[in-house]
Design an enzyme around this catalytic site. Structure first.
Site, mmCIF file in Angstrom:
data_model
loop_
_atom_site.group_PDB
_atom_site.id
_atom_site.type_symbol
_atom_site.label_atom_id
_atom_site.label_comp_id
_atom_site.label_asym_id
_atom_site.label_seq_id
_atom_site.Cartn_x
_atom_site.Cartn_y
_atom_site.Cartn_z
ATOM 1 N N ASP A 460 41.084 54.866 49.138
ATOM 2 C CA ASP A 460 40.932 54.309 47.804
ATOM 3 C C ASP A 460 40.147 55.267 46.916
ATOM 4 O OD1 ASP A 460 41.154 52.460 45.754
ATOM 5 O OD2 ASP A 460 40.321 50.790 46.909
ATOM 6 N N ASP A 528 46.545 46.041 42.430
ATOM 7 C CA ASP A 528 45.647 44.998 42.934
ATOM 8 C C ASP A 528 46.130 43.615 42.546
ATOM 9 O OD1 ASP A 528 43.956 46.791 44.154
ATOM 10 O OD2 ASP A 528 42.436 46.762 42.578
#
Length: 708
Positions: A460, A528
C-alpha cells in the site's frame, strides 16, 4: 503462401521506418533537419500506396506557423510552437537540441533511431518495439551525455524528457476518452470533444493518482464499443507523469507524454544516461471494445510477471477488524473464510510495531507482541493448515513520526529542510531514492516474507509527496524518478528471492494502477469503495485498459461501510465476480444462511474463473438500467455473462441483451437452465436475462457451444 513482412524496417534511402502489427501500420520519416517526423498510423497499407504518401504539412503555413510534419519527439528549436517533448539546456545557456541523424539499428521487432546534437555532446535514441501477434507499439527514449567523464564538459539540464510524441490523422473532429476520479471514485470514464487548445493530463503526487490515469483514447466522435477507428496510448509509469495533447486551429492533433511534471529539472553529467518509461500505443478500426481487448492481451502477454497463475479468492480482514487485530480474532476469521471457499487469507493493517491506529508504528515491521504473543507464525501455520495461502498488508514507503525507524533515521524522509513538513494520514514518505533506504526496505521485507511464511504482500501507499527535497544531492529532482524505480527494484528482488510470492498493488485503493506497476505485481486493489453500485462504473473504467484478472473486487458487508447502501449478497457477489473475486466483510456477523450462500457463490465463481481471468472480455450495452459483461473462451466454446440492474422502473423492463461475440451459426446450451439457444437469436435479437424483480437484480449466465 507469401512470407510474413518484417515487424520493423528502416530504408536509409528515403529515411522511412515502418512498424507492422497484425492490424495496423506505423510509419515515420527522418526529415531533412535530422528529426524523425510522423508519416502514418492506421490500417495496413501496401508498399506502393505508402510510397505515394506525401509528407504532412500545415495548410496554414506561414512565417508564424511551421509547415513540417509533426515530430516523433519535438525539440524546442526551429519553427515549432506546440509542446516540446524534449526540453534541454546546455552549460553555456543554449536551449534546445538540433539533430543530426546518426544511424539506426533493427533487431527483430525493435527499431532504434540515433540522433546526435550538431554541436553539443548529446545523443538521443528513439526506441520502438512491436511484438508478434500484438497491435501495441512500445516507445521510449534513451538520452546520453556523450562527453567522457574526465572531459571538461558541463552538465546538461533536462526540463522535460518525454517517452514519445504521437500524432492522430486528420479527422472531421476529435474526441478524448480519459479517466478521472478521486479516492473512493477512481476510473470514471470521460468522453469529451477535444478542445482546440493544449490539454494537460497529469499527476504531481509521486504516484499514478486516483484523480487521473496515464491512459487515453482518441476518435472522431463517432466510434462506439463495436465500431469506429480508435487511437489509444498508455504510459508505463507509477510516479508523477504528464501527457499534453495539442489540437491546433488548422486540424493537427498530437500528444506527448512521459514521467515528471512541470517545475522539475534533472541533470545529466558527462557519461550519464537517462531512460524513459515505455509509452505504448495502439490503433484499431473496431471501436473502444476492440481497443480494450488489445490492451488486455498486451498486459497478459507482455506486462504481467505470471499471467498464467490463477488469481486466488482472497479474504482480507480490514473491514472486519480495522486496527483491532489479534491472534484469536484472525484465526476465527480464517476458519470462516475457509468455509466460504477463500484460497488466500490476508492480515491487513495493525499487526506490527505500536500500530493501534494510524498515528504510530509505520516503519517498524515486527509483529505486535500484545496482539500476536508468539509472532505471526502460528497464524500463518493455521491458515496454511486450512488450505489457504497467507498474506500480509505492508506500507514500506511510509513512516510515522511515532516509530522506532523515524527516531533512528529522521533524515530518511522526503523533506525540504527549510520548509514545514506536511503530514497526511499522520505519516511521511521515505525517500526510496536513497540507496540506504532501498537496502533497508529490501532487507526488511525479505525478512517479513521469510520469517512469517508469507505468500502474498498487499503493498500500500496512502499519501502523496509534498515538500519534496533531497538535501545534499546534486540533482534533487531525480528523487521523482529514482524513488519509483527503487520501488520497482525492491518488488523485483523480492519476487526473485521468493519464487511464488505474489504482490498486490495498492495506493489507498486505485491510486497506483498502470502498466509499470503491473510489470512486477499480480493485481491492483481497484478502489477502497466496495459498494457494488459504485463499483460497476469504477470497474467499467478500469476495464478500458486493464484485464479482469488484475482487478481486485471484494464482497463486503451491507450496509456498505463507504456509502451506507443496503444491497443483497447475490448482487454484491455478481458485481465482484467480474474481476479477481475477494471477500472483505466481517464474517463473524454473517448468518449461517449467508455463509452458505457465500460458499455457493464462491463455488460458482470458481467455475467461471478461467473465463473471467483468461477469456476475452466484451462490454455489453444494455437497456433499462442494465449493465453486462461477457467473457468468452479463446476458442469460443465457453461463455459467461454477468448482468446487473441496480434499480428497476415500472413498465420499463430491459430489452434482451445482444451478444455479438457469439457465433450466429452455432447453438449454445445454458447448463443451469438446460436450455439451448440459437446463436443467431442471441447475436441479433439478444438474450432474455430473466432478472429477478426489484432493485439490485443480477444474474450469472453460462453458455456452452453445442452441436444442434
Amino acid at each position: 503462401m507469401p512470407a510474413a513482412l518484417p515487424l520493423a524496417t528502416f530504408d536509409p534511402g528515403p529515411g522511412v521506418a515502418l512498424l507492422r502489427t497484425p492490424n495496423s501500420l506505423y510509419a515515420l520519416r527522418v526529415g531533412l533537419d535530422g528529426s524523425p517526423r510522423h508519416l502514418y498510423w492506421g490500417a495496413p497499407l501496401d508498399a506502393a500506396v505508402l510510397a505515394r504518401l506525401p509528407e504532412a504539412a500545415s495548410p496554414a503555413a506561414s512565417s508564424f506557423e511551421a509547415d513540417a510534419a509533426a515530430d516523433e519527439l519535438a525539440p524546442q528549436t526551429g519553427a515549432r510552437f506546440g509542446p516540446a517533448g524534449l526540453q534541454v539546456r546546455f552549460a553555456d545557456g543554449t536551449s534546445g537540441a538540433q539533430w543530426r541523424f546518426a544511424g539506426h539499428t533493427v533487431d527483430g521487432g525493435e527499431l532504434r533511431l540515433r540522433l546526435c546534437d550538431r554541436h553539443y555532446p548529446l545523443r538521443a535514441e528513439l526506441c520502438y518495439r512491436v511484438r508478434p501477434g500484438s497491435d501495441v507499439i512500445e516507445r521510449w527514449v534513451e538520452l546520453t551525455h556523450t562527453a567522457a567523464a574526465e572531459e571538461d564538459a558541463g552538465p546538461i539540464t533536462i526540463d522535460r524528457l518525454d517517452s514519445a510524441s504521437w500524432t492522430a490523422p486528420a479527422l472531421a473532429d476529435y474526441r478524448l476518452s480519459h479517466l478521472t476520479g478521486g479516492w473512493n471514485s477512481e476510473f470514471q470514464l470521460n468522453r469529451d470533444r477535444l478542445s482546440v487548445a493544449e490539454t494537460v493530463l497529469t499527476s504531481r503526487r509521486g504516484l499514478t493518482g486516483h484523480h487521473a490515469n496515464p491512459w487515453l483514447a482518441l476518435d472522431d466522435g463517432t466510434a462506439t464499443e463495436d465500431r469506429g477507428e480508435v487511437w489509444s496510448t498508455a504510459l508505463a509509469w507509477s510516479g508523477s507523469w504528464r501527457i499534453t495533447l495539442h489540437r491546433d486551429p488548422v486540424g493537427r492533433t498530437t500528444w506527448t507524454g512521459g514521467f515528471g511534471h512541470e517545475g522539475l529539472r534533472w541533470t545529466l553529467r558527462p557519461g550519464e544516461s537517462l531512460r524513459t518509461p515505455v509509452f505504448a500505443g495502439l490503433y484499431t478500426p473496431h471501436g473502444f471494445g476492440a481497443a480494450s481487448r488489445a490492451w488486455h492481451g498486451h498486459v497478459r502477454d507482455h506486462v504481467l510477471p505470471e499471467p498464467g497463475r490463477e488469481r486466488p479468492v482472497v479474504y482480507n480482514s480490514w473491514e472486519a477488524t480495522g486496527f483491532g487485530v489479534d491472534q484469536a480474532g484472525q484465526v476465527r476469521l480464517a476458519h470462516l473464510a475457509s468455509r466460504a471457499g477463500a484460497e488466500l487469507f490476508v492480515l491487513d493493517d495493525g499487526w506490527f510495531g505500536a500500530r493501534r491506529g494510524d498515528g504510530a508504528g509505520l516503519g517498524d515491521w515486527v509483529p505486535r507482541r500484545d496482539a500476536f504473543p508468539e509472532g505471526l507464525r502460528p497464524l500463518a501455520d493455521e491458515v496454511h493448515r486450512l488450505g489457504m495461502e497467507f498474506g500480509l498488508w505492508v506500507e514500506p514507503e511510509m513512516v510515522n513520526r511515532d516509530s522506532g525507524l523515524y527516531r533512528a533515521h529522521p533524515e530518511w524522509v522526503i523533506h525540504s529542510p527549510t520548509r514545514e513538513t506536511t503530514e497526511l494520514r499522520n505519516q511521511l514518505v521515505l525517500n526510496f531514492a536513497r540507496p540506504d533506504v532501498e537496502a533497508w526496505a529490501h532487507h526488511t521485507l525479505d525478512s517479513v516474507v521469510r520469517d512469517h511464511r508469507v505468500d502474498w504482500l498487499k503493498w500500500d501507499a496512502n499519501r502523496a509527496f509534498t515538500e519534496t527535497g533531497w538535501e545534499g544531492h546534486h540533482d534533487p529532482d531525480r528523487l521523482w524518478i529514482d524513488h519509483t524505480r527503487a520501488v520497482y527494484r525492491v518488488m523485483d528482488r523480492l519476487r526473485a528471492d521468493h519464487p511464488g510470492l505474489r504482490i498486490e498493488a495498492c495506493a489507498g485503493g486505485g491510486g497506483r494502477a498502470d502498466l509499470g506497476i503491473l510489470a512486477r505485481t499480480d493485481q491492483v486493489w481497484t478502489s477502497d469503495n466496495t459498494d457494488p453500485v459504485d463499483r460497476i462504473a469504477i470497474q467499467d473504467g478500469f476495464s478500458q485498459l486493464f484485464p479482469a484478472q488484475v482487478m481486485a473486487a471484494w464482497v463486503t458487508d451491507s450496509p456498505n461501510v463507504t456509502t451506507g447502501r443496503l444491497t443483497p449478497l447475490r448482487f454484491r457477489f455478481h458485481v465482484a465476480m467480474s474481476g479477481a473475486l475477494g471477500l472483505g466483510g466481517d464474517l463473524t456477523t454473517w448468518s449461517e444462511e449467508e455463509l452458505d450462500q457465500a460458499a455457493g457463490l464462491v463455488a460458482a465463481y470458481k467455475r467461471i474463473r478461467p473465463l473471467v481471468q483468461y477469456g476475452v472480455q466484451y462490454r455489453v450495452e444494455g437497456t433499462g438500467g442494465v449493465t453486462a459483461v461477457h467473457y468468452a473462451a479463446e476458442d469460443g466454446g465457453e461463455h459467461a455473462v454477468l448482468a446487473w440492474r441496480p434499480s428497476a422502473r415500472f413498465g420499463h423492463p430491459p430489452a434482451p441483451v445482444r451478444l455479438p461475440a457469439l457465433d450466429a451459426g452455432a447453438h449454445y446450451l445454458d447448463p443451469d437452465l438446460d436450455r439451448v439457444h440459437s446463436g443467431a437469436v442471441l447475436v441479433h435479437r439478444g438474450l432474455d436475462l430473466r432478472l429477478p424483480t426489484g432493485d439490485y437484480a443480477s444474474r450469472l449466465i453460462r453458455l456452452r457451444r453445442v452441436t444442434p
